[in-house]
Write a protein that holds these residues in place. Structure first.
Motif, PDB file in Angstrom:
ATOM      1  N   UNK A  70      -6.538  21.858 156.578  1.00 53.26           N
ATOM      2  CA  UNK A  70      -6.421  23.027 155.697  1.00 53.26           C
ATOM      3  C   UNK A  70      -7.757  23.765 155.635  1.00 53.26           C
ATOM      4  N   UNK A  71      -7.727  25.068 155.956  1.00 53.88           N
ATOM      5  CA  UNK A  71      -8.944  25.888 155.938  1.00 53.88           C
ATOM      6  C   UNK A  71      -8.964  26.910 154.804  1.00 53.88           C
ATOM      7  N   UNK A  72      -7.821  27.515 154.507  1.00 52.96           N
ATOM      8  CA  UNK A  72      -7.796  28.559 153.478  1.00 52.96           C
ATOM      9  C   UNK A  72      -6.482  28.507 152.706  1.00 52.96           C
ATOM     10  N   UNK A  73      -6.577  28.623 151.397  1.00 51.49           N
ATOM     11  CA  UNK A  73      -5.422  28.870 150.526  1.00 51.49           C
ATOM     12  C   UNK A  73      -5.617  30.275 149.978  1.00 51.49           C
ATOM     13  N   UNK A  74      -4.678  31.173 150.280  1.00 49.19           N
ATOM     14  CA  UNK A  74      -4.877  32.584 149.955  1.00 49.19           C
ATOM     15  C   UNK A  74      -3.714  33.122 149.124  1.00 49.19           C
ATOM     16  N   UNK A  75      -3.647  32.767 147.860  1.00 45.41           N
ATOM     17  CA  UNK A  75      -2.613  33.383 147.028  1.00 45.41           C
ATOM     18  C   UNK A  75      -2.948  34.853 146.770  1.00 45.41           C
ATOM     19  N   UNK A  76      -1.938  35.711 146.822  1.00 45.01           N
ATOM     20  CA  UNK A  76      -2.125  37.130 146.533  1.00 45.01           C
ATOM     21  C   UNK A  76      -1.164  37.478 145.405  1.00 45.01           C
ATOM     22  N   UNK A  77      -1.554  37.212 144.145  1.00 49.11           N
ATOM     23  CA  UNK A  77      -0.638  37.388 143.020  1.00 49.11           C
ATOM     24  C   UNK A  77      -0.086  38.807 142.899  1.00 49.11           C
ATOM     25  N   UNK A  78      -0.906  39.797 143.254  1.00 45.98           N
ATOM     26  CA  UNK A  78      -0.449  41.187 143.129  1.00 45.98           C
ATOM     27  C   UNK A  78       0.746  41.482 144.025  1.00 45.98           C
ATOM     28  N   UNK A  79       0.934  40.687 145.095  1.00 49.42           N
ATOM     29  CA  UNK A  79       2.040  40.875 146.020  1.00 49.42           C
ATOM     30  C   UNK A  79       3.092  39.765 145.917  1.00 49.42           C
TER      31      UNK A  79
END
Length: 365
Positions: A70-79
């Motif tokens: 695992x390298x990145x967790x990228x939640x985008x709440x606005x979307x």
């Protein structure tokens, strides 16, 4: 002719029901295995960053994402979007891949374009080519083939984006006077002594270790407390000699598979050609950089070509461009694209310094 109020009410009700049904259909596009993978990814925490995962068992009893880092967790709440970037394989030879979805009612976001010269598809869904330019709300779990550093950073805050990725020369700063280099399993593979220099890259913002690329070709991890960056120094020339052993092993495995299937392997197959091109053979080099293979691994093709360039050398590569020029209009762009040239972010500048003859053949006008 005017519509009656009752007709308008019925029409509105019909549109409302249609909208709800459409939303349900969109949500239903997530398969059972999509949901298994999504639940597994959402179970990963900040403590799992930089670690190989156990994976998740699917409906056919296969295990997906086993051993992926695992390298990145990228939640985008606005979307209402969720993006996870993992690496399959080792630091030296592995490839990042992203898994993304947008909840029904969320907002689409763009998929990165396929880098110049790359084979395959930009994205897949349920093992089929995904043809939309965006990850669409509720459509399913989308596997993104080439999550470039540029694309990942576009989804992060400027502060987080500035904390990782850019390569630098470095040296060791440790009380013991040396530092151990470890592989993904934690096993010691090399020792760096004080004064020795190497290339260092921070793989993600929260990482406590730097990926290090040593002059002898070894690649591993060193704790960040032992790394002192030398940002003013020019980047060293990469050494990809260890790739040869990997390609030989893969070539032998492919040959065994062909024979088991009753097929005859040939010297012009992909991995034998990679190995021959690495010696500087002009015809093999031309084939590698023209991309004329059906049996090549799509996701790894251009990075392998970048490694072949280093193994063959500047003189042989530039001579090939004169005597056996490959039919590849993307060649110059490919060899200056950060996806291909990893861990080097500016391939064109790097080529100018370390491969001046090749640079002149590709870019001089």
């Amino acid at each position: 002719m005017k519509s009656s109020p009752s007709f308008m009410v019925l029409l509105c009700l019909f549109m409302l029901v249609l909208g709800v049904a459409s939303g349900l259909r969109a949500e239903d596009r997530f398969s059972a295995d999509d949901r298994r993978i999504m639940q597994y990814l959402e179970s990963l925490s900040a403590d799992d960053l930089g670690k190989k995962g156990r994976g998740v068992r699917l409906s056919d009893n296969a295990v997906a994402l086993e051993g992926h880092t695992l390298l990145h967790r990228l939640p985008v709440p606005s979307h209402s979007a969720h993006i996870y970037v993992l690496r399959e394989g080792t630091v030296a030879m592995g490839l990042p891949v992203a898994y993304a979805w947008v909840e029904p009612g969320g907002i689409s976001f763009p998929i990165p374009d396929l880098p110049a010269g790359e084979r395959g598809e930009a994205a897949y869904m349920q093992k089929e080519a995904y043809t939309y330019a965006d990850v669409v709300p509720g459509i399913g779990l989308v596997q993104i083939s080439c999550p470039t550093e540029r694309w990942i950073k576009s989804l992060q805050s400027p502060a987080d984006a500035a904390k990782w990725g850019l390569e630098s020369m470095a040296t060791i700063e440790a009380p013991e006077g040396s530092s151990k280099v470890r592989d993904e399993k934690g096993e010691v593979i090399a020792t760096i002594k004080a004064g020795e220099k190497f290339l260092a890259v921070k793989p993600f913002p929260e990482s406590t270790h730097w990926e290090v690329w040593l002059p002898d070709g070894n690649t591993g991890m060193v704790h960040s407390s032992h790394v002192r960056l030398l940002p003013e120094e020019s980047l060293m020339k990469m050494n990809f000699t260890p790739c040869i052993a990997v390609w030989k092993k893969t070539a032998a495995q492919r040959e065994a598979e062909y024979r088991a299937a009753g097929m005859q392997p040939g010297p012009g197959d992909y991995y034998p050609t990679l190995l021959l091109a690495s010696t500087g053979d002009a015809a093999a080099l031309s084939r590698v950089f023209a991309g004329q293979f059906e049996d090549a691994a799509a996701a790894d093709y251009q990075r392998s070509a970048w490694r072949v360039l280093h193994l063959a050398g500047d003189a042989r590569m530039s001579e090939m461009l004169k005597t056996h020029p490959p039919e590849n209009p993307d060649l110059g762009a490919m060899l200056s694209e950060e996806w291909t040239t990893t861990p080097i972010s500016d391939g064109k500048k790097y080529l100018e310094r370390h491969f001046p003859l090749t640079y002149a053949a590709l870019f001089a006008r």
